[in-house]
Design a protein around this motif. Structure first.
Motif, PDB file in Angstrom:
ATOM      1  N   ARG A 147       8.644  -4.728   1.868  1.00 53.83           N
ATOM      2  CA  ARG A 147       9.053  -3.362   1.566  1.00 53.83           C
ATOM      3  C   ARG A 147      10.461  -3.336   0.971  1.00 53.83           C
ATOM      4  O   ARG A 147      10.733  -2.581   0.034  1.00 53.83           O
ATOM      5  CB  ARG A 147       9.032  -2.504   2.834  1.00 53.83           C
ATOM      6  N   THR A 181      -1.522  -5.564   0.900  1.00 50.22           N
ATOM      7  CA  THR A 181      -0.828  -4.383   1.393  1.00 50.22           C
ATOM      8  C   THR A 181      -0.190  -3.606   0.249  1.00 50.22           C
ATOM      9  O   THR A 181      -0.195  -2.360   0.261  1.00 50.22           O
ATOM     10  CB  THR A 181       0.237  -4.786   2.430  1.00 50.22           C
ATOM     11  N   ARG A 185      -1.314   0.188  -0.246  1.00 53.49           N
ATOM     12  CA  ARG A 185      -0.323   1.240  -0.019  1.00 53.49           C
ATOM     13  C   ARG A 185       0.068   1.943  -1.318  1.00 53.49           C
ATOM     14  O   ARG A 185       0.149   3.176  -1.371  1.00 53.49           O
ATOM     15  CB  ARG A 185       0.913   0.628   0.638  1.00 53.49           C
ATOM     16  N   ASP A 186       0.298   1.169  -2.388  1.00 49.03           N
ATOM     17  CA  ASP A 186       0.860   1.739  -3.613  1.00 49.03           C
ATOM     18  C   ASP A 186      -0.184   2.255  -4.590  1.00 49.03           C
ATOM     19  O   ASP A 186       0.091   3.181  -5.362  1.00 49.03           O
ATOM     20  CB  ASP A 186       1.729   0.695  -4.319  1.00 49.03           C
ATOM     21  N   ARG A 189      -3.564   4.051  -1.896  1.00 48.20           N
ATOM     22  CA  ARG A 189      -3.002   5.095  -1.026  1.00 48.20           C
ATOM     23  C   ARG A 189      -3.678   5.138   0.341  1.00 48.20           C
ATOM     24  O   ARG A 189      -3.959   6.206   0.882  1.00 48.20           O
ATOM     25  CB  ARG A 189      -3.087   6.471  -1.704  1.00 48.20           C
ATOM     26  N   ASP A 191      -3.844   4.841   4.379  1.00 53.83           N
ATOM     27  CA  ASP A 191      -2.870   5.291   5.374  1.00 53.83           C
ATOM     28  C   ASP A 191      -2.214   4.098   6.074  1.00 53.83           C
ATOM     29  O   ASP A 191      -2.687   2.961   6.000  1.00 53.83           O
ATOM     30  CB  ASP A 191      -3.522   6.237   6.386  1.00 53.83           C
ATOM     31  N   ALA A 192      -1.122   4.374   6.771  1.00 51.76           N
ATOM     32  CA  ALA A 192      -0.315   3.321   7.387  1.00 51.76           C
ATOM     33  C   ALA A 192      -1.091   2.496   8.414  1.00 51.76           C
ATOM     34  O   ALA A 192      -0.988   1.261   8.417  1.00 51.76           O
ATOM     35  CB  ALA A 192       0.940   3.925   8.004  1.00 51.76           C
ATOM     36  N   CYS A 195      -3.314   0.058   6.580  1.00 49.11           N
ATOM     37  CA  CYS A 195      -2.525  -1.012   5.953  1.00 49.11           C
ATOM     38  C   CYS A 195      -2.052  -2.022   6.993  1.00 49.11           C
ATOM     39  O   CYS A 195      -1.990  -3.227   6.724  1.00 49.11           O
ATOM     40  CB  CYS A 195      -1.337  -0.418   5.207  1.00 49.11           C
TER      41      CYS A 195
END
Length: 406
Positions: A147, A181, A185-186, A189, A191-192, A195
């Motif tokens: 990140r 990931t 995520r990017d 889309r 959800d957390a 991921c």
């Protein structure tokens, strides 16, 4: 290290940690940027009566101002959220890793070899009593770095995957976890929580054959019959081993079972486990083709990605397309040949998938360039003409120097 104590009850759940959390001896418990969503996660960190400490030397630009400020806030029992909202020198907020200066970001160096060793030890000889806690720390360290510095993370892991075979299986899992990931995520889309599970699946999908994978990477001939039999059942064997190690998450276990032969078609028509397994399998194929074995050479990045972009029926694969959208055609760490006839290594993804930031490592005559020269591949004179497999570039890259250019 310069450690100062931190009271567990001052941590604010659900927010990124502005500092790495360590034990009294400096052992990393949770990396900066990690989000502790529940009290049970915090309790895992404190297993065995561990105390929490913060190393203020991790950010040299902040340490003097932070020393006095953190001490004052800790003495008054302020929450981590209040600590994070405070401002120090250069008016940079501690709570926002992306707002740090470029110099501060580069000063934070991840010990990638140490992370490789930890991941290898965990996957080769897992023990039920501490497996979950150790896996969480590896995953948290990896995710926080990805990140904070995604291109540097990709560069390092692609570089390791192409150059180092002794810890092939763990390195492969780390790279698959990162690229999956990023795509989830990017681009997709997700959800957390999904991921989070995805990353754990990627790290543990081959746990039942970790040692075998490392052997095969160094084995000159094709797999023997017994090795092929182990490969054929490794997905079910890995899920069964994870259950014995204390994994009870049905989504995690089912995705591991499916990852070697996942469903095909539109992701929306799959079960949650099927979607995770499909993305992991596409990334698995891509990263495996980037990595050499003693028995075969690695592919160039564009060719490796092409194998993930199309499914078994030569149709565009939704999960594979998400990987390319996230990574670009030429991900960081890969080599390319420019229109100038120079050979360069990709440093950072660009505005589009075909114009990344690169640094020349071989000049037009094919000789080492000395100091790497950064090129803008969006300019016609330096556009990318082709990908170059790692084995064709006979130059050893100084990793620290290259990462400073990312």
């Amino acid at each position: 290290m310069n450690l100062v104590p931190l009271k567990p009850d001052t941590l604010r759940l659900g927010q990124p940690l502005p500092f790495s959390l360590r034990t009294a001896t400096g052992t990393l418990l949770a990396a900066r940027g990690m989000v502790l969503d529940s009290r049970s996660q915090l309790d895992q960190l404190l297993e065995g009566g561990a105390s929490l400490y913060v190393d203020i030397d991790e950010s040299p630009e902040y340490q003097r101002a932070f020393m006095g400020q953190l001490d004052r806030l800790l003495r008054t029992d302020q929450t981590i959220g209040q600590i994070a909202s405070a401002r120090v020198s250069a008016d940079v907020p501690l709570s926002e890793p992306r707002a740090r200066t470029e110099g501060a970001a580069r000063a934070e160096k991840t010990d990638w070899h140490e992370l490789q060793l930890r991941a290898t030890a965990l996957l080769r000889a897992p023990k039920a009593h501490d497996f979950m806690a150790r896996l969480q720390r590896v995953h948290a360290d990896l995710d926080a770095q990805a990140r904070r510095q995604p291109d540097a993370t990709l560069f390092t892991l692609v570089h390791f995957a192409a150059r180092e075979l002794n810890m092939y299986s763990a390195t492969h899992g780390l790279l698959v976890a990162v690229v999956c990931t990023m795509a989830a995520r990017d681009i997709l889309r997700w959800d957390a929580p999904t991921c989070e599970t995805l990353g754990r699946v990627a790290l543990t999908m081959n746990i039942a054959m970790t040692e075998l994978q490392d052997i095969l990477a160094l084995q000159p001939g094709r797999p023997q019959a017994a090795q092929m039999a182990a490969i054929a059942v490794h997905a079910d064997a890995s899920a069964a081993l994870l259950e014995r190690l204390g994994v009870f998450d049905p989504l995690w276990l089912e995705a591991v079972r499916l990852h070697h032969a996942p469903p095909t078609g539109a992701l929306a028509q799959m079960t949650p486990a099927g979607r995770i397994a499909r993305l992991v399998e596409r990334a698995d194929i891509f990263t495996a083709r980037l990595s050499p074995r003693v028995s075969r050479k690695a592919m160039g990045a564009a060719m490796a990605l092409r194998g993930s972009y199309y499914d078994q029926e030569q149709r565009v694969d939704e999960a594979g397309a998400a990987l390319i959208a996230a990574l670009g055609v030429y991900p960081p760490g890969c080599f390319v040949r420019l229109a100038s006839n120079e050979t360069a290594v990709v440093l950072r993804r660009g505005r589009n998938g075909t114009s990344p930031r690169v640094a020349v490592v071989l000049n037009r005559q094919g000789l080492p360039a000395g100091e790497p020269v950064v090129r803008d591949t969006s300019q016609s004179a330096f556009k990318i003409a082709a990908g170059v497999p790692h084995h064709e570039v006979k130059v050893k890259l100084p990793l620290d120097k290259m990462l400073a250019l990312v």
